[in-house]
Design an enzyme around this catalytic site. Sequence first.
Site, PDB file in Angstrom:
ATOM      1  N   TYR A 174      34.244  15.508  39.337  1.00 56.11           N
ATOM      2  CA  TYR A 174      34.998  14.106  39.906  1.00 56.11           C
ATOM      3  C   TYR A 174      35.747  13.465  38.671  1.00 56.11           C
ATOM      4  CZ  TYR A 174      33.537  14.313  44.584  1.00 56.11           C
ATOM      5  OH  TYR A 174      33.246  14.894  45.828  1.00 56.11           O
ATOM      6  N   GLN A 206      43.825  11.560  54.392  1.00 58.97           N
ATOM      7  CA  GLN A 206      42.404  12.279  54.122  1.00 58.97           C
ATOM      8  C   GLN A 206      42.364  12.155  52.677  1.00 58.97           C
ATOM      9  OE1 GLN A 206      41.618  15.693  56.740  1.00 58.97           O
ATOM     10  NE2 GLN A 206      43.904  15.539  56.802  1.00 58.97           N
ATOM     11  N   ASP A 224      43.445  10.370  46.621  1.00 57.91           N
ATOM     12  CA  ASP A 224      44.264  10.209  45.216  1.00 57.91           C
ATOM     13  C   ASP A 224      45.108   8.895  44.947  1.00 57.91           C
ATOM     14  OD1 ASP A 224      46.618  12.644  46.424  1.00 57.91           O
ATOM     15  OD2 ASP A 224      46.607  10.623  46.736  1.00 57.91           O
ATOM     16  N   HIS A 277      38.572   9.130  53.885  1.00 60.98           N
ATOM     17  CA  HIS A 277      37.611   9.928  52.619  1.00 60.98           C
ATOM     18  C   HIS A 277      37.248   9.064  51.699  1.00 60.98           C
ATOM     19  CE1 HIS A 277      38.873  13.620  55.128  1.00 60.98           C
ATOM     20  NE2 HIS A 277      37.989  12.872  55.800  1.00 60.98           N
ATOM     21  N   CYS A 283      20.071  -0.917  43.833  1.00 61.78           N
ATOM     22  CA  CYS A 283      19.101  -2.312  44.111  1.00 61.78           C
ATOM     23  C   CYS A 283      19.802  -3.168  44.651  1.00 61.78           C
ATOM     24  CB  CYS A 283      18.341  -2.477  42.475  1.00 61.78           C
ATOM     25  SG  CYS A 283      19.631  -2.999  41.279  1.00 61.78           S
ATOM     26  N   CYS A 308      22.963  -3.762  40.961  1.00 62.20           N
ATOM     27  CA  CYS A 308      23.681  -2.847  40.128  1.00 62.20           C
ATOM     28  C   CYS A 308      24.897  -3.346  39.506  1.00 62.20           C
ATOM     29  CB  CYS A 308      23.697  -1.390  40.481  1.00 62.20           C
ATOM     30  SG  CYS A 308      22.405  -0.812  41.338  1.00 62.20           S
ATOM     31  N   GLY A 317      50.771  18.180  56.042  1.00 63.61           N
ATOM     32  CA  GLY A 317      49.941  18.739  54.479  1.00 63.61           C
ATOM     33  C   GLY A 317      48.438  18.761  54.759  1.00 63.61           C
ATOM     34  N   THR A 318      48.060  18.940  56.012  1.00 61.93           N
ATOM     35  CA  THR A 318      46.682  19.356  56.141  1.00 61.93           C
ATOM     36  C   THR A 318      46.272  20.402  56.842  1.00 61.93           C
ATOM     37  OG1 THR A 318      44.697  18.165  57.194  1.00 61.93           O
ATOM     38  CG2 THR A 318      46.591  17.765  58.332  1.00 61.93           C
ATOM     39  N   ALA A 372      56.564  19.275  52.151  1.00 64.33           N
ATOM     40  CA  ALA A 372      56.657  18.037  52.471  1.00 64.33           C
ATOM     41  C   ALA A 372      57.833  17.047  51.799  1.00 64.33           C
ATOM     42  CB  ALA A 372      55.407  17.233  52.502  1.00 64.33           C
TER      43      ALA A 372
HETATM   44  C1  BV8 Z   1      31.099  13.711  59.187  1.00 63.11           C
HETATM   45  C2  BV8 Z   1      36.357  13.609  50.168  1.00 63.11           C
HETATM   46  C3  BV8 Z   1      29.044  13.404  60.304  1.00 63.11           C
HETATM   47  C4  BV8 Z   1      35.316  14.111  49.034  1.00 63.11           C
HETATM   48  C5  BV8 Z   1      36.451  15.112  51.888  1.00 63.11           C
HETATM   49  C6  BV8 Z   1      32.973  17.993  64.002  1.00 63.11           C
HETATM   50  C7  BV8 Z   1      32.888  16.696  64.004  1.00 63.11           C
HETATM   51  C8  BV8 Z   1      32.615  15.897  62.989  1.00 63.11           C
HETATM   52  C9  BV8 Z   1      31.942  16.607  61.741  1.00 63.11           C
HETATM   53  C10 BV8 Z   1      32.151  17.790  61.727  1.00 63.11           C
HETATM   54  C11 BV8 Z   1      32.464  18.365  62.853  1.00 63.11           C
HETATM   55  N1  BV8 Z   1      32.547  19.930  62.509  1.00 63.11           N
HETATM   56  C12 BV8 Z   1      32.121  19.966  61.175  1.00 63.11           C
HETATM   57  C13 BV8 Z   1      31.513  18.574  60.778  1.00 63.11           C
HETATM   58  C14 BV8 Z   1      31.216  18.381  59.117  1.00 63.11           C
HETATM   59  C15 BV8 Z   1      32.355  18.081  58.210  1.00 63.11           C
HETATM   60  C16 BV8 Z   1      33.457  19.058  58.456  1.00 63.11           C
HETATM   61  O1  BV8 Z   1      34.589  18.787  59.058  1.00 63.11           O
HETATM   62  N2  BV8 Z   1      33.377  20.176  57.789  1.00 63.11           N
HETATM   63  C17 BV8 Z   1      34.560  21.210  57.982  1.00 63.11           C
HETATM   64  C18 BV8 Z   1      34.543  22.113  56.512  1.00 63.11           C
HETATM   65  C19 BV8 Z   1      33.867  22.267  59.043  1.00 63.11           C
HETATM   66  N3  BV8 Z   1      32.894  16.923  58.377  1.00 63.11           N
HETATM   67  C20 BV8 Z   1      32.011  16.132  57.800  1.00 63.11           C
HETATM   68  O2  BV8 Z   1      31.077  16.163  57.110  1.00 63.11           O
HETATM   69  C21 BV8 Z   1      32.568  14.492  57.695  1.00 63.11           C
HETATM   70  N4  BV8 Z   1      31.410  13.641  58.113  1.00 63.11           N
HETATM   71  O3  BV8 Z   1      31.491  14.458  60.200  1.00 63.11           O
HETATM   72  O4  BV8 Z   1      29.951  12.943  59.260  1.00 63.11           O
HETATM   73  C22 BV8 Z   1      28.212  12.071  60.665  1.00 63.11           C
HETATM   74  C23 BV8 Z   1      28.167  11.565  61.794  1.00 63.11           C
HETATM   75  C24 BV8 Z   1      27.546  10.654  61.989  1.00 63.11           C
HETATM   76  C25 BV8 Z   1      26.666  10.101  60.905  1.00 63.11           C
HETATM   77  C26 BV8 Z   1      26.395  10.712  59.990  1.00 63.11           C
HETATM   78  C27 BV8 Z   1      27.503  11.883  59.505  1.00 63.11           C
HETATM   79  C28 BV8 Z   1      33.268  14.040  56.429  1.00 63.11           C
HETATM   80  C29 BV8 Z   1      34.332  14.959  55.832  1.00 63.11           C
HETATM   81  C30 BV8 Z   1      34.995  14.292  54.673  1.00 63.11           C
HETATM   82  C31 BV8 Z   1      34.598  15.096  53.424  1.00 63.11           C
HETATM   83  N5  BV8 Z   1      35.240  14.791  52.298  1.00 63.11           N
HETATM   84  N6  BV8 Z   1      36.991  14.531  50.780  1.00 63.11           N
HETATM   85  C32 BV8 Z   1      36.489  15.114  47.896  1.00 63.11           C
HETATM   86  O5  BV8 Z   1      37.581  15.194  48.084  1.00 63.11           O
HETATM   87  O6  BV8 Z   1      35.647  15.467  46.998  1.00 63.11           O
HETATM   88  S1  BV8 Z   1      37.316  16.098  52.736  1.00 63.11           S
HETATM   89  C33 BV8 Z   1      38.295  17.087  51.782  1.00 63.11           C
HETATM   90  O7  BV8 Z   1      38.626  18.246  52.452  1.00 63.11           O
HETATM   91  C34 BV8 Z   1      39.446  16.416  51.466  1.00 63.11           C
HETATM   92  O8  BV8 Z   1      39.519  14.827  51.545  1.00 63.11           O
HETATM   93  C35 BV8 Z   1      40.511  16.865  52.019  1.00 63.11           C
HETATM   94  O9  BV8 Z   1      41.247  15.986  53.017  1.00 63.11           O
HETATM   95  C36 BV8 Z   1      39.927  17.691  53.063  1.00 63.11           C
HETATM   96  C37 BV8 Z   1      40.697  19.244  53.195  1.00 63.11           C
HETATM   97  O10 BV8 Z   1      41.670  18.981  53.862  1.00 63.11           O
HETATM   98  P1  BV8 Z   1      43.273  19.055  53.828  1.00 63.11           P
HETATM   99  O11 BV8 Z   1      43.452  17.572  53.161  1.00 63.11           O
HETATM  100  O12 BV8 Z   1      43.903  19.696  54.853  1.00 63.11           O
HETATM  101  O13 BV8 Z   1      43.393  20.116  52.377  1.00 63.11           O
HETATM  102  P2  BV8 Z   1      43.445  21.523  52.438  1.00 63.11           P
HETATM  103  O14 BV8 Z   1      43.496  21.666  50.951  1.00 63.11           O
HETATM  104  O15 BV8 Z   1      42.404  22.206  53.337  1.00 63.11           O
HETATM  105  O16 BV8 Z   1      44.787  21.919  53.102  1.00 63.11           O
HETATM  106  C38 BV8 Z   1      46.256  21.545  52.598  1.00 63.11           C
HETATM  107  C39 BV8 Z   1      47.128  21.612  53.440  1.00 63.11           C
HETATM  108  O17 BV8 Z   1      48.421  21.643  52.719  1.00 63.11           O
HETATM  109  C40 BV8 Z   1      47.194  23.274  53.749  1.00 63.11           C
HETATM  110  O18 BV8 Z   1      47.563  23.606  55.095  1.00 63.11           O
HETATM  111  C41 BV8 Z   1      48.544  23.734  53.018  1.00 63.11           C
HETATM  112  O19 BV8 Z   1      49.236  24.860  53.709  1.00 63.11           O
HETATM  113  C42 BV8 Z   1      49.422  22.428  52.940  1.00 63.11           C
HETATM  114  N7  BV8 Z   1      50.438  22.285  51.781  1.00 63.11           N
HETATM  115  C43 BV8 Z   1      50.251  22.629  50.621  1.00 63.11           C
HETATM  116  N8  BV8 Z   1      51.457  22.297  50.039  1.00 63.11           N
HETATM  117  C44 BV8 Z   1      52.235  21.664  50.871  1.00 63.11           C
HETATM  118  C45 BV8 Z   1      51.620  21.771  52.073  1.00 63.11           C
HETATM  119  N9  BV8 Z   1      52.093  21.055  52.974  1.00 63.11           N
HETATM  120  C46 BV8 Z   1      53.199  20.508  53.158  1.00 63.11           C
HETATM  121  N10 BV8 Z   1      53.778  20.495  51.903  1.00 63.11           N
HETATM  122  C47 BV8 Z   1      53.276  20.987  50.704  1.00 63.11           C
HETATM  123  N11 BV8 Z   1      54.023  21.079  49.577  1.00 63.11           N
END
Ligand code: BV8
Length: 245
Positions: A69, A102, A105, A120, A132, A135, A188-189, A232
């Site tokens: 991080y 999401q 940054d 997020h 505690c 903190c 962009g997601t 984007a």
């Molecule tokens: C939760 C912070 C449950 C940390 C992040 C169904 C329902 C609920 C949950 C789940 C479910 N199925 C699975 C789950 C669990 C899990 C999940 O979704 N897993 C996935 C992998 C299957 N979800 C969770 O755990 C969530 N919590 O559900 O809790 C719960 C319920 C009750 C009680 C307790 C618990 C929490 C999810 C949050 C995780 N934290 N970030 C960190 O960053 O270190 S998520 C992390 O991944 C980022 O924040 C980011 O947002 C995300 C990735 O997604 P994207 O933003 O789309 O990024 P990615 O790289 O994937 O894609 C980029 C895109 O941009 C691409 O498509 C690319 O083509 C495009 N691109 C690139 N360049 C450009 C562009 N587009 C336009 N212009 C450009 N120039």
Amino acid sequence: MENAALSLARGWIADARQIFVLTGAGISAESGVPTFRDALTGLWARFDPEELATEEAYRRQPALVWQWYQHRRELVSAAQPNPAHYALAALARQKSITLVTQNIDGLHQHAGSEHVVELHGNLFANKWLDGCGRCDTVPPIPGDPPHCALCGAMMRPGVVWFGEDLPRVARFRADHAAETCDLCLVVGTSGLVYPAAALPGVAKEIGARVIVVNTQPSALDETADLVLSAPAGECLPMLWQQEGA
Ligand code: BV8
């Protein structure tokens, strides 16, 4: 990208009364911030981000996760908003929008967007693991990670890890935006992370039009009424009037 799609998108945006915007890591790619799945270039290439961004990983290897991080904080601190971030700030001055991201940054805020819904969390926020409750009343003991001088709890990044619930207020505001919009703009997601990825489907169900802007196909393309395949930073400024332009 052909003009017909652009004009269609421009018309939908101009006619919209309430716009729900959902952004992901791709909107910050042109600012030089690696997207979530390629944030692990170089040193981090051997780890799976979904392995590192969990409480379990943090308890198992606090120094490694904390340093990941810190590394990302350095990357993001050197980044500037790009035209896509500024375009969304300009849109909010012309139309009623709710900007839900999401991303952790903070670049939307740096570009002037207000009331940003951070689903997020934020990379520059910290909190305590098993703290505690007092903190924050004393300076922490420095380290990787810092510890509470009173109870020894570890400091942790103020982000939402996999398996953790989203912040209640942010979740409520995002759900409300999806349930009350007449246009949903997805930028962009990959549409792979839930529950955020379910939001455009909710907008679709209540009759909103859905526009997806992405350089690659995404899991949300089938929900979209229109897919604009473009970076984007190039595409968004073409979809509505930029002030002073
Ligand atoms: C939760 C912070 C449950 C940390 C992040 C169904 C329902 C609920 C949950 C789940 C479910 N199925 C699975 C789950 C669990 C899990 C999940 O979704 N897993 C996935 C992998 C299957 N979800 C969770 O755990 C969530 N919590 O559900 O809790 C719960 C319920 C009750 C009680 C307790 C618990 C929490 C999810 C949050 C995780 N934290 N970030 C960190 O960053 O270190 S998520 C992390 O991944 C980022 O924040 C980011 O947002 C995300 C990735 O997604 P994207 O933003 O789309 O990024 P990615 O790289 O994937 O894609 C980029 C895109 O941009 C691409 O498509 C690319 O083509 C495009 N691109 C690139 N360049 C450009 C562009 N587009 C336009 N212009 C450009 N120039």
